[in-house]
Design a protein around this motif. Sequence first.
Motif, mmCIF file in Angstrom:
data_model
loop_
_atom_site.group_PDB
_atom_site.id
_atom_site.type_symbol
_atom_site.label_atom_id
_atom_site.label_comp_id
_atom_site.label_asym_id
_atom_site.label_seq_id
_atom_site.Cartn_x
_atom_site.Cartn_y
_atom_site.Cartn_z
ATOM 1 N N LEU A 1 0.850 -1.184 0.000
ATOM 2 C CA LEU A 1 0.000 0.000 0.000
ATOM 3 C C LEU A 1 0.889 1.237 0.000
ATOM 4 C CD1 LEU A 1 -2.894 1.225 0.377
ATOM 5 C CD2 LEU A 1 -2.516 1.030 2.826
ATOM 6 N N ILE A 2 0.646 2.130 -0.937
ATOM 7 C CA ILE A 2 1.383 3.389 -1.002
ATOM 8 C C ILE A 2 0.405 4.504 -0.697
ATOM 9 C CG2 ILE A 2 2.712 4.976 -2.460
ATOM 10 C CD1 ILE A 2 3.615 2.442 -4.028
ATOM 11 N N GLY A 3 0.816 5.382 0.210
ATOM 12 C CA GLY A 3 -0.034 6.502 0.587
ATOM 13 C C GLY A 3 0.692 7.821 0.478
ATOM 14 N N GLU A 4 0.013 8.806 -0.085
ATOM 15 C CA GLU A 4 0.550 10.158 -0.149
ATOM 16 C C GLU A 4 0.221 10.858 1.165
ATOM 17 O OE1 GLU A 4 -0.207 14.108 -2.809
ATOM 18 O OE2 GLU A 4 -0.057 12.171 -3.868
ATOM 19 N N VAL A 5 1.234 11.406 1.806
ATOM 20 C CA VAL A 5 1.060 12.054 3.107
ATOM 21 C C VAL A 5 0.426 13.428 2.902
ATOM 22 C CG1 VAL A 5 2.231 12.874 5.183
ATOM 23 C CG2 VAL A 5 3.036 10.791 4.029
ATOM 24 N N THR A 6 -0.718 13.625 3.564
ATOM 25 C CA THR A 6 -1.439 14.896 3.438
ATOM 26 C C THR A 6 -1.334 15.754 4.696
ATOM 27 O OG1 THR A 6 -3.497 13.840 4.167
ATOM 28 C CG2 THR A 6 -3.086 13.948 1.778
ATOM 29 N N HIS A 7 -0.909 15.150 5.808
ATOM 30 C CA HIS A 7 -0.758 15.891 7.063
ATOM 31 C C HIS A 7 0.271 15.162 7.919
ATOM 32 C CE1 HIS A 7 -1.867 18.370 10.495
ATOM 33 N NE2 HIS A 7 -1.890 17.268 11.218
ATOM 34 N N THR A 8 1.139 15.936 8.576
ATOM 35 C CA THR A 8 2.177 15.364 9.434
ATOM 36 C C THR A 8 2.248 16.129 10.744
ATOM 37 O OG1 THR A 8 3.508 14.814 7.493
ATOM 38 C CG2 THR A 8 4.641 14.816 9.591
ATOM 39 N N GLU A 9 2.388 15.384 11.844
ATOM 40 C CA GLU A 9 2.672 15.980 13.150
ATOM 41 C C GLU A 9 3.820 15.207 13.776
ATOM 42 O OE1 GLU A 9 -0.663 16.713 15.697
ATOM 43 O OE2 GLU A 9 -1.903 17.347 13.997
ATOM 44 N N VAL A 10 4.808 15.937 14.294
ATOM 45 C CA VAL A 10 6.004 15.320 14.862
ATOM 46 C C VAL A 10 6.262 15.902 16.246
ATOM 47 C CG1 VAL A 10 8.487 14.949 14.579
ATOM 48 C CG2 VAL A 10 7.003 15.010 12.570
ATOM 49 N N ALA A 11 6.455 15.012 17.220
ATOM 50 C CA ALA A 11 6.852 15.401 18.575
ATOM 51 C C ALA A 11 8.150 14.670 18.901
ATOM 52 C CB ALA A 11 5.763 15.027 19.576
ATOM 53 N N GLU A 12 8.907 15.217 19.816
ATOM 54 C CA GLU A 12 10.165 14.589 20.223
ATOM 55 C C GLU A 12 9.897 13.301 20.989
ATOM 56 O OE1 GLU A 12 13.347 15.451 19.440
ATOM 57 O OE2 GLU A 12 12.369 16.889 18.125
ATOM 58 N N GLY A 13 10.849 12.408 20.952
ATOM 59 C CA GLY A 13 10.754 11.168 21.709
ATOM 60 C C GLY A 13 11.622 10.093 21.083
ATOM 61 N N GLU A 14 11.953 9.106 21.891
ATOM 62 C CA GLU A 14 12.722 7.968 21.409
ATOM 63 C C GLU A 14 11.802 7.042 20.634
ATOM 64 O OE1 GLU A 14 14.760 5.771 24.408
ATOM 65 O OE2 GLU A 14 15.629 7.551 25.321
ATOM 66 N N PRO A 15 12.277 6.476 19.521
ATOM 67 C CA PRO A 15 11.437 5.560 18.752
ATOM 68 C C PRO A 15 11.370 4.178 19.398
ATOM 69 C CG PRO A 15 13.594 5.708 17.757
ATOM 70 C CD PRO A 15 13.571 6.706 18.890
ATOM 71 N N LEU A 16 10.301 3.478 19.137
ATOM 72 C CA LEU A 16 10.176 2.074 19.514
ATOM 73 C C LEU A 16 10.496 1.266 18.262
ATOM 74 C CD1 LEU A 16 9.341 -0.060 21.629
ATOM 75 C CD2 LEU A 16 7.004 0.140 20.747
ATOM 76 N N VAL A 17 11.436 0.347 18.383
ATOM 77 C CA VAL A 17 11.859 -0.423 17.225
ATOM 78 C C VAL A 17 11.779 -1.914 17.517
ATOM 79 C CG1 VAL A 17 13.352 1.399 16.323
ATOM 80 C CG2 VAL A 17 14.304 -0.328 17.846
ATOM 81 N N CYS A 18 11.806 -2.677 16.446
ATOM 82 C CA CYS A 18 11.752 -4.129 16.527
ATOM 83 C C CYS A 18 13.088 -4.696 16.077
ATOM 84 C CB CYS A 18 10.629 -4.627 15.624
ATOM 85 S SG CYS A 18 10.391 -6.407 15.663
ATOM 86 N N TYR A 19 13.620 -5.621 16.864
ATOM 87 C CA TYR A 19 14.846 -6.317 16.499
ATOM 88 C C TYR A 19 14.735 -7.742 17.007
ATOM 89 C CZ TYR A 19 19.751 -7.619 16.191
ATOM 90 O OH TYR A 19 20.930 -8.266 15.893
ATOM 91 N N GLN A 20 14.959 -8.705 16.163
ATOM 92 C CA GLN A 20 14.847 -10.126 16.482
ATOM 93 C C GLN A 20 13.522 -10.440 17.176
ATOM 94 O OE1 GLN A 20 18.686 -11.033 18.410
ATOM 95 N NE2 GLN A 20 19.117 -12.205 16.545
ATOM 96 N N ARG A 21 12.451 -9.905 16.585
ATOM 97 C CA ARG A 21 11.069 -10.158 17.029
ATOM 98 C C ARG A 21 10.773 -9.610 18.423
ATOM 99 N NH1 ARG A 21 13.097 -14.784 14.667
ATOM 100 N NH2 ARG A 21 12.268 -15.193 12.603
#
Length: 172
Positions: free
Chosen positions: A138-158
Amino acid sequence: MTATENVAAALPVATFTDAMSRLVSGLAVVTTRQATGRPCGLLVSSICSYSVHPPSVLLVVDHASRCRDPLTHCAEFGVHLLGSAQERTARTFASRGADKFADVAWAWDGTVPRLGAAPIYLRCTATAVFDHGDHTVLIGEVTHTEVAEGEPLVCYQRQFDWRLKRNGVRHP
């Protein structure tokens, strides 16, 4: 059988999925509105920026996902890039629970269910959908963005509890 099918058939699935689990990826909850008017959402780790002109994202949804049909027929969807404080939200939307929105703060953003706590929110218009293997792209064109500071949550080895910091990677 084509040459590509021969190679794919010979590749051990367990080896491939183990190799891909070692790719650190961000976690996002993707939401949309079902035909019934109810919200639906799922956790994805297969997501990336796709284009800058126009700003677009690409995500991949398993054919077995209950959100696949609503996403393939939606006009709009939301992408919520999760922060380190949203591990519980990640687990909720990764589950096969009946009502994933029951214990999550959210509100309608037009026709898009918007989660309350995600540090990054992208509202998207669906522009392309196609199947490949056992997934839908699925490809989506971004029409609105909001960004706040913070550490990302990521996945590694499930594992969903890995967190990136600006000075490197740490795990629990």
